[in-house]
Write a protein that holds these residues in place. Structure first.
Motif, PDB file in Angstrom:
ATOM      1  N   THR A 193      -9.773  -4.944  -4.847  1.00 23.04           N
ATOM      2  CA  THR A 193      -9.476  -3.929  -5.844  1.00 23.04           C
ATOM      3  C   THR A 193     -10.019  -4.323  -7.213  1.00 23.04           C
ATOM      4  OG1 THR A 193      -7.431  -3.415  -4.662  1.00 23.04           O
ATOM      5  CG2 THR A 193      -7.609  -2.589  -6.904  1.00 23.04           C
ATOM      6  N   SER A 194     -10.530  -3.329  -7.941  1.00 21.89           N
ATOM      7  CA  SER A 194     -10.966  -3.522  -9.329  1.00 21.89           C
ATOM      8  C   SER A 194     -10.016  -2.772 -10.258  1.00 21.89           C
ATOM      9  CB  SER A 194     -12.399  -3.010  -9.529  1.00 21.89           C
ATOM     10  OG  SER A 194     -13.313  -3.766  -8.773  1.00 21.89           O
ATOM     11  N   VAL A 195      -9.700  -3.400 -11.377  1.00 24.49           N
ATOM     12  CA  VAL A 195      -8.816  -2.814 -12.380  1.00 24.49           C
ATOM     13  C   VAL A 195      -9.643  -2.543 -13.639  1.00 24.49           C
ATOM     14  CG1 VAL A 195      -6.695  -3.110 -13.718  1.00 24.49           C
ATOM     15  CG2 VAL A 195      -6.919  -4.189 -11.473  1.00 24.49           C
ATOM     16  N   PHE A 196      -9.627  -1.295 -14.103  1.00 26.52           N
ATOM     17  CA  PHE A 196     -10.330  -0.933 -15.330  1.00 26.52           C
ATOM     18  C   PHE A 196      -9.303  -0.529 -16.381  1.00 26.52           C
ATOM     19  CE2 PHE A 196     -13.223  -0.123 -11.844  1.00 26.52           C
ATOM     20  CZ  PHE A 196     -14.424  -0.663 -12.285  1.00 26.52           C
ATOM     21  N   ILE A 197      -9.375  -1.170 -17.534  1.00 27.02           N
ATOM     22  CA  ILE A 197      -8.490  -0.828 -18.651  1.00 27.02           C
ATOM     23  C   ILE A 197      -9.372  -0.204 -19.726  1.00 27.02           C
ATOM     24  CG2 ILE A 197      -6.822  -1.696 -20.324  1.00 27.02           C
ATOM     25  CD1 ILE A 197      -6.592  -4.179 -18.409  1.00 27.02           C
ATOM     26  N   ILE A 198      -9.109   1.038 -20.092  1.00 22.73           N
ATOM     27  CA  ILE A 198     -10.003   1.750 -21.001  1.00 22.73           C
ATOM     28  C   ILE A 198      -9.215   2.473 -22.090  1.00 22.73           C
ATOM     29  CG2 ILE A 198     -11.556   2.142 -19.043  1.00 22.73           C
ATOM     30  CD1 ILE A 198     -10.986   5.118 -19.334  1.00 22.73           C
ATOM     31  N   ASP A 199      -9.935   2.789 -23.128  1.00 21.30           N
ATOM     32  CA  ASP A 199      -9.407   3.605 -24.210  1.00 21.30           C
ATOM     33  C   ASP A 199      -9.169   5.017 -23.660  1.00 21.30           C
ATOM     34  OD1 ASP A 199      -9.101   5.268 -26.473  1.00 21.30           O
ATOM     35  OD2 ASP A 199     -10.331   3.945 -27.695  1.00 21.30           O
ATOM     36  N   PRO A 200      -7.978   5.609 -23.829  1.00 22.21           N
ATOM     37  CA  PRO A 200      -7.725   6.949 -23.290  1.00 22.21           C
ATOM     38  C   PRO A 200      -8.659   8.011 -23.851  1.00 22.21           C
ATOM     39  CG  PRO A 200      -5.984   6.289 -24.804  1.00 22.21           C
ATOM     40  CD  PRO A 200      -6.808   5.075 -24.540  1.00 22.21           C
ATOM     41  N   THR A 201      -9.212   7.769 -25.036  1.00 18.86           N
ATOM     42  CA  THR A 201     -10.147   8.726 -25.618  1.00 18.86           C
ATOM     43  C   THR A 201     -11.410   8.849 -24.772  1.00 18.86           C
ATOM     44  OG1 THR A 201      -9.338   8.138 -27.818  1.00 18.86           O
ATOM     45  CG2 THR A 201     -11.390   9.345 -27.729  1.00 18.86           C
ATOM     46  N   TYR A 202     -11.747   7.798 -24.018  1.00 18.44           N
ATOM     47  CA  TYR A 202     -12.947   7.793 -23.186  1.00 18.44           C
ATOM     48  C   TYR A 202     -12.671   8.301 -21.772  1.00 18.44           C
ATOM     49  CZ  TYR A 202     -15.501   5.160 -26.715  1.00 18.44           C
ATOM     50  OH  TYR A 202     -16.124   4.784 -27.872  1.00 18.44           O
ATOM     51  N   SER A 203     -11.434   8.586 -21.456  1.00 17.58           N
ATOM     52  CA  SER A 203     -11.063   8.977 -20.100  1.00 17.58           C
ATOM     53  C   SER A 203     -11.418  10.436 -19.835  1.00 17.58           C
ATOM     54  CB  SER A 203      -9.556   8.770 -19.901  1.00 17.58           C
ATOM     55  OG  SER A 203      -9.139   9.253 -18.649  1.00 17.58           O
ATOM     56  N   ASN A 204     -11.963  10.696 -18.628  1.00 12.69           N
ATOM     57  CA  ASN A 204     -12.172  12.073 -18.179  1.00 12.69           C
ATOM     58  C   ASN A 204     -12.078  12.111 -16.660  1.00 12.69           C
ATOM     59  OD1 ASN A 204     -14.754  11.428 -17.024  1.00 12.69           O
ATOM     60  ND2 ASN A 204     -15.672  11.629 -19.058  1.00 12.69           N
TER      61      ASN A 204
END
Length: 348
Positions: free
Chosen positions: A137-148
């Motif tokens: 499994t890979s976990v990605f933590i991102i800025d919600p502004t970049y989420s789509n």
């Protein structure tokens, strides 16, 4: 005065630093994607050569007509998609808090994201989360502004891994992650946009641009686009895909930057992530797990004007005061000279 005006016109900035608590921060997003979901064996059986061809369709004839049917006349794209991507989140567990101190289960949402496949997503409510899975499994933590709902914009994320190592072995990790907040709202509308002000996000802008670009080039939406419904290209007969558009979408399928992304300005508020410490615990023989801890203290970098309107007014006022002072002194000197001359003429 001219130098002051020139300096103000160049909008010089400096960066101020401060801190904010994690609980007072707008929360990052976390995406869990099991690796190697795409089944190339099944893909080949249906006439596709890989993920790009599956995403962009088969060119059924030499004249460039594109279709997602051919060998699968009785199957919809969603049926094919479910068959091509193999994932299993049944044994996956996630909750906020340490491994032995279960605070609350995570409510997640399943999304299809290119090129990873079907991923789980949620917003981080606590600064500590524990994950476990038997799958790699890979976990990605991102800025919600970049989420789509189309693709992970990986340049603004941190990627962590855990799970199966093969041969019955599993990895166990403890991650410590530091978050930073970059505030450039003084440039709102210039080099960036404060998306909170317009009730949108950078990721939504990207998705909207992609949809409009597809409709303009094809007259329909590629079938893997969320909510394509009646606008899906799989329902269009004799669909031809322009070569330039084909190349652009091919890049997009693999998460690369494309021209349409440049039409959306970067957000003025951005989260940054950095792995501070990684501790590999030991291999388990029943599951893999990851404990992820985010620092309570978030460092904030705020851009402010080094030379604002107040500074300009002060400098202009000082220059004007000096100019008026010299003018008054010159006027007084001239008056004294004139008086002396007049007296000398009168007594003469």
């Amino acid at each position: 005065m001219q130098n002051s005006l020139r300096k103000y016109a160049h909008n010089p900035t400096i960066q101020q630093t401060s801190t904010v608590n994690f609980d007072d921060l707008y929360k990052p997003m976390m995406f869990i994607c099991q690796t190697s979901q795409f089944n190339y064996t099944k893909v080949n059986q249906h006439g596709y050569t890989g993920l790009t061809r599956f995403s962009l369709g088969l060119q059924t004839t030499n004249n460039g007509i594109t279709s997602w049917k051919k060998l699968n006349e009785n199957k919809s794209f969603s049926d094919l998609q479910a068959e091509m991507f193999e994932y299993n989140y049944e044994d996956f567990e996630a909750h906020f808090g340490p491994w032995n101190d279960k605070i609350g289960d995570v409510n997640s949402e399943l999304k299809y994201l290119t090129p990873f496949g079907f991923c789980l997503s949620w917003s981080l409510l606590k600064n500590e989360v524990t994950l476990s899975s038997k799958e790699s499994t890979s976990v990605f933590i991102i800025d919600p502004t970049y989420s789509n709902d189309l693709v992970l914009l990986g340049s603004k994320s941190v990627k962590l891994n855990f799970g199966s190592l093969g041969n019955g072995f599993y990895s166990g990790y403890k991650y410590e992650v530091q978050i930073t907040l970059h505030d450039e709202r003084i440039n709102d509308g210039l080099s960036c946009i404060d998306y909170d002000r317009i009730d949108s996000s950078y990721g939504e802008c990207i998705e909207d641009r992609m949809r409009k670009n597809m409709l303009m080039e094809l007259g329909c939406l590629l079938p893997w686009v969320p909510d394509a419904a009646n606008s899906s290209c799989e329902n269009v007969k004799n669909l031809k895909m322009p070569e330039v558009f084909h190349k652009e979408i091919s890049k997009f399928v693999y998460g690369w930057k494309i021209k349409s992304l440049l039409m959306c300005k970067q957000p003025c508020l951005r989260l940054g992530f950095k792995e501070v410490e990684i501790i590999k615990v030991l291999n388990k023989k029943n599951y893999g797990y990851a404990e992820i801890l985010f620092y309570d203290e978030v460092k904030v970098y705020t851009d402010v004007f080094a030379y604002d309107m107040f500074s300009l007014v002060v400098d202009l006022g000082s220059a004007l005061g000096l100019w008026l002072g010299l003018s008054a002194l010159n006027l007084f000197s001239s008056l004294v000279d004139y008086t002396a001359l007049a007296r000398s003429q009168y007594f003469h």
